[in-house]
Scaffold this motif. Structure first.
Motif, short mmCIF file in Angstrom:
data_model
loop_
_atom_site.label_atom_id
_atom_site.label_comp_id
_atom_site.label_asym_id
_atom_site.label_seq_id
_atom_site.Cartn_x
_atom_site.Cartn_y
_atom_site.Cartn_z
N PRO A 207 0.80 3.37 -13.57
CA PRO A 207 1.00 1.76 -14.04
C PRO A 207 1.62 0.74 -12.35
CG PRO A 207 1.89 2.86 -15.77
CD PRO A 207 1.40 4.08 -14.77
N ARG A 208 2.93 1.52 -11.95
CA ARG A 208 3.95 0.82 -11.24
C ARG A 208 2.89 0.92 -10.05
NH1 ARG A 208 9.16 -0.18 -11.29
NH2 ARG A 208 10.46 0.33 -13.04
N ALA A 209 2.00 2.35 -8.90
CA ALA A 209 1.39 1.74 -8.07
C ALA A 209 -0.30 1.27 -8.82
CB ALA A 209 0.30 3.62 -7.93
N ILE A 210 -0.73 0.72 -9.23
CA ILE A 210 -1.53 -0.29 -9.81
C ILE A 210 -1.27 -1.36 -9.59
CG2 ILE A 210 -2.73 -1.27 -11.73
CD1 ILE A 210 -3.44 1.53 -12.57
N THR A 211 0.49 -1.81 -10.29
CA THR A 211 0.48 -3.16 -9.74
C THR A 211 0.74 -3.70 -8.39
OG1 THR A 211 2.11 -3.36 -11.87
CG2 THR A 211 2.05 -4.16 -10.83
N ALA A 212 1.81 -2.53 -7.64
CA ALA A 212 0.91 -2.36 -5.94
C ALA A 212 0.32 -3.44 -5.55
CB ALA A 212 2.21 -1.52 -4.97
N LEU A 213 -0.52 -2.12 -5.77
CA LEU A 213 -1.93 -2.78 -5.11
C LEU A 213 -2.97 -4.24 -5.18
CD1 LEU A 213 -3.60 0.33 -5.64
CD2 LEU A 213 -2.71 -0.40 -3.87
N GLU A 214 -2.47 -4.57 -7.04
CA GLU A 214 -2.73 -5.41 -7.68
C GLU A 214 -2.11 -7.04 -6.93
OE1 GLU A 214 -4.31 -4.41 -11.73
OE2 GLU A 214 -2.34 -5.19 -11.72
N ARG A 215 -0.91 -6.63 -6.63
CA ARG A 215 -0.31 -7.91 -6.36
C ARG A 215 -0.72 -7.84 -4.94
NH1 ARG A 215 6.54 -7.47 -5.96
NH2 ARG A 215 6.74 -9.55 -4.76
N ALA A 216 -0.99 -6.89 -3.97
CA ALA A 216 -1.14 -6.82 -2.79
C ALA A 216 -3.31 -7.42 -2.11
CB ALA A 216 -1.77 -5.61 -1.64
N LEU A 217 -3.56 -7.40 -3.87
CA LEU A 217 -5.00 -8.21 -3.58
C LEU A 217 -4.81 -9.44 -4.07
CD1 LEU A 217 -7.18 -5.55 -5.83
CD2 LEU A 217 -7.99 -6.28 -3.31
N GLU A 218 -4.24 -9.75 -5.03
CA GLU A 218 -3.33 -10.87 -5.32
C GLU A 218 -2.51 -12.52 -4.39
OE1 GLU A 218 -2.85 -9.76 -10.36
OE2 GLU A 218 -1.38 -10.58 -9.02
N GLN A 219 -2.32 -11.61 -3.38
CA GLN A 219 -0.62 -12.57 -3.11
C GLN A 219 -1.11 -12.09 -1.41
OE1 GLN A 219 3.21 -11.97 -3.79
NE2 GLN A 219 2.69 -12.05 -5.80
N HIS A 220 -2.14 -10.88 -0.85
CA HIS A 220 -2.41 -10.60 0.40
C HIS A 220 -3.66 -10.55 1.23
CE1 HIS A 220 1.77 -11.40 0.06
NE2 HIS A 220 2.33 -10.64 -0.38
N PHE B 210 1.00 -1.24 -0.03
CA PHE B 210 -0.22 -0.05 -0.35
C PHE B 210 1.15 1.41 0.30
CE2 PHE B 210 -3.36 -2.96 -0.30
CZ PHE B 210 -3.65 -3.56 1.29
N ASN B 211 1.66 1.13 0.66
CA ASN B 211 2.80 2.46 0.60
C ASN B 211 3.79 2.81 -0.82
OD1 ASN B 211 2.07 2.97 3.47
ND2 ASN B 211 3.99 2.23 4.41
N ILE B 212 3.79 1.54 -1.21
CA ILE B 212 4.18 1.91 -1.98
C ILE B 212 3.61 2.34 -3.35
CG2 ILE B 212 5.70 0.35 -3.88
CD1 ILE B 212 6.87 -2.04 -1.86
N ALA B 213 2.45 1.93 -3.45
CA ALA B 213 1.55 1.97 -3.88
C ALA B 213 0.92 3.67 -4.40
CB ALA B 213 0.11 1.38 -4.28
N LEU B 214 1.58 4.13 -2.91
CA LEU B 214 0.75 5.74 -2.35
C LEU B 214 2.21 6.47 -2.74
CD1 LEU B 214 -0.51 8.28 -0.79
CD2 LEU B 214 0.29 7.33 1.14
N ALA B 215 3.28 6.42 -2.99
CA ALA B 215 4.46 6.80 -3.34
C ALA B 215 5.16 6.80 -5.21
CB ALA B 215 5.91 6.31 -2.90
N GLU B 216 4.49 5.73 -5.15
CA GLU B 216 4.62 5.54 -7.09
C GLU B 216 3.10 6.77 -7.25
OE1 GLU B 216 7.37 2.41 -7.87
OE2 GLU B 216 6.84 4.87 -8.31
#
Length: 410
Positions: free
Chosen positions: A83-96, A70-76
């Motif tokens: 795109p990087r912010a979206i990737t971080a949030l999608e990773r959180a949804l898929e893996q955690h 979540f913090n990575i998404a906010l900084a990106e």
């Protein structure tokens, strides 16, 4: 990401609830995960977003969970790298997803949709096809095709390419949100033919700081508190004549663990002693003494203040009470008609306090108003018929105030 998305990124990191009565210096050391998270937050507040991303990624390597992503998404997002912010949030949804509740998941998906609406789609044709593509100076993964479709956030971007045996090239491209049909052709000249240097890229002015803030680490750790108290009894042995209004002293020590900003748990050991005389002028020397040794478990609640805070506790446990009488016999007989005899026993008690506390870099100073509400059935003796006789006709109630001093390891 909007106010709703800010609430997602403000969620507190959950800590494991624990309670111990012995302090361990090792537990006071900062974990690598917490250190990287705290450093990332400081860098984010200084608007050094790229360095903040590095610290949050290091925290994720220590403990893979949703909070660093979540913090990575906010900084990106602060860098306009949607795109990087979206990737971080999608990773959180898929893996955690197991570390997120339904509200967090819903807010994350809404944030992804909101940022996707801002993206533009750019088609890039490379010649030769094996050339390496660079977006804003960052090398992109290789592809067998010479045509690439890249998603970018709105604004000015540097699109470049390089290949062995060819002169590198670069150009600036402006895209707007929702754009789909813009194309860029990058043809590299062989044999290192001289090319006109690309125009210097002038980055846009930094945006104002976003309203959301990264997830903060709640204070956690052990603490020890000692207290000196004055207590006033409101209940007395039923046969003792005209007990005077009097107070006694108590000393206690509490050892506990703060699990988050608002709550802590501790174990309390206390000894209280109250001596009370009689206001009956016929018995000026008569008195009784109540001694209580209490052991209990408390829940301690605190407001978020870093220096001054309001505190309150509620708990209970067991107490060993002992009552003895002095100078109750006169030439005319026993002033209690034989009903005032030494007695002792175990009772249950309930404890509560409310007060204020000053935190001076871990040194705790405070004042509170206290109350003790306990059973009296255990304070009994046996008469000549071997029957149990209780000294009190009702529950015991004691009120008082305490001064606190201690140290916190959070």
């Amino acid at each position: 990401m909007g106010r709703s998305h800010g609430r997602l990124l403000l969620a507190l990191c959950t800590a494991t609830l624990g309670l111990a009565v012995q302090l361990s210096p090792a537990l006071a050391q900062v974990e690598p995960y917490r250190q990287h998270m705290e450093n990332g937050i400081k860098l984010f507040q200084d608007r050094n977003y790229r360095a903040a991303v590095v610290e949050f990624e290091a925290a994720y390597k220590e403990k893979p969970k949703a909070s660093p992503l979540f913090n990575i998404a906010l900084a990106e997002k602060a860098l306009f790298n949607y795109p990087r912010a979206i990737t971080a949030l999608e990773r959180a949804l898929e893996q955690h997803r197991d570390t997120m509740d339904e509200g967090d998941e819903r807010t994350a998906r809404s944030a992804i949709e909101e940022m996707r609406a801002l993206l533009a789609r750019l088609t890039i044709e490379l010649s030769p096809q094996s050339a390496t593509l660079l977006i804003d100076g960052e090398e992109q993964p290789p592809s067998p095709s010479g045509t690439r479709v890249i998603e970018l956030g709105p604004g000015v971007h540097r699109i470049g390419a390089r290949a062995d045996g060819h002169a590198s090239t670069e150009q600036s491209v402006t895209v707007v949100s929702g754009e789909r049909d813009q194309k860029v052709k990058l043809s590299l000249v062989a044999d290192r033919a001289p090319v006109t240097p690309a125009q210097p890229f002038t980055p846009p002015l930094p945006p104002p700081p976003p309203k959301p803030v990264p997830i903060s680490i709640p204070p956690q750790g052990y603490y020890v508190i000692g207290a000196a108290s004055l207590l006033w009894p409101l209940s007395h042995p039923q046969a003792f004549p005209r007990p005077e209004a009097n107070s006694g002293g108590a000393g206690s020590i509490r050892v506990g663990y703060r699990v988050n900003t608002a709550a802590a748990f501790d174990v309390m050991l206390q000894y209280a002693n109250i001596a009370t005389g009689s206001d009956d002028p016929a018995y000026p020397n008569a008195s009784y003494t109540l001694g209580s040794t209490r052991l209990g478990l408390n829940v301690r609640l605190m407001t978020p203040g870093q220096t001054w805070r309001f505190v309150g506790s509620i708990g209970g446990g067991l107490t060993y009470d002992a009552v003895k009488f002095d100078s109750i016999k006169t030439p005319e007989g026993d002033i209690c008609d034989g009903l005032c005899q030494r007695a002792a026993g175990v009772n249950a008690f309930v404890f509560s306090e409310v007060g204020v506390e000053l935190d001076l870099g871990g040194v705790l100073l405070g004042f509170s108003l206290d109350s003790y509400f306990q059973s009296s059935r255990g304070i009994s003796y046996k008469n000549l018929d071997q029957d149990d006789v209780t000294l009190y006709s009702s529950v015991l109630l004691e009120l008082g105030g305490s001064l606190h001093a201690g140290y916190a390891f959070w």
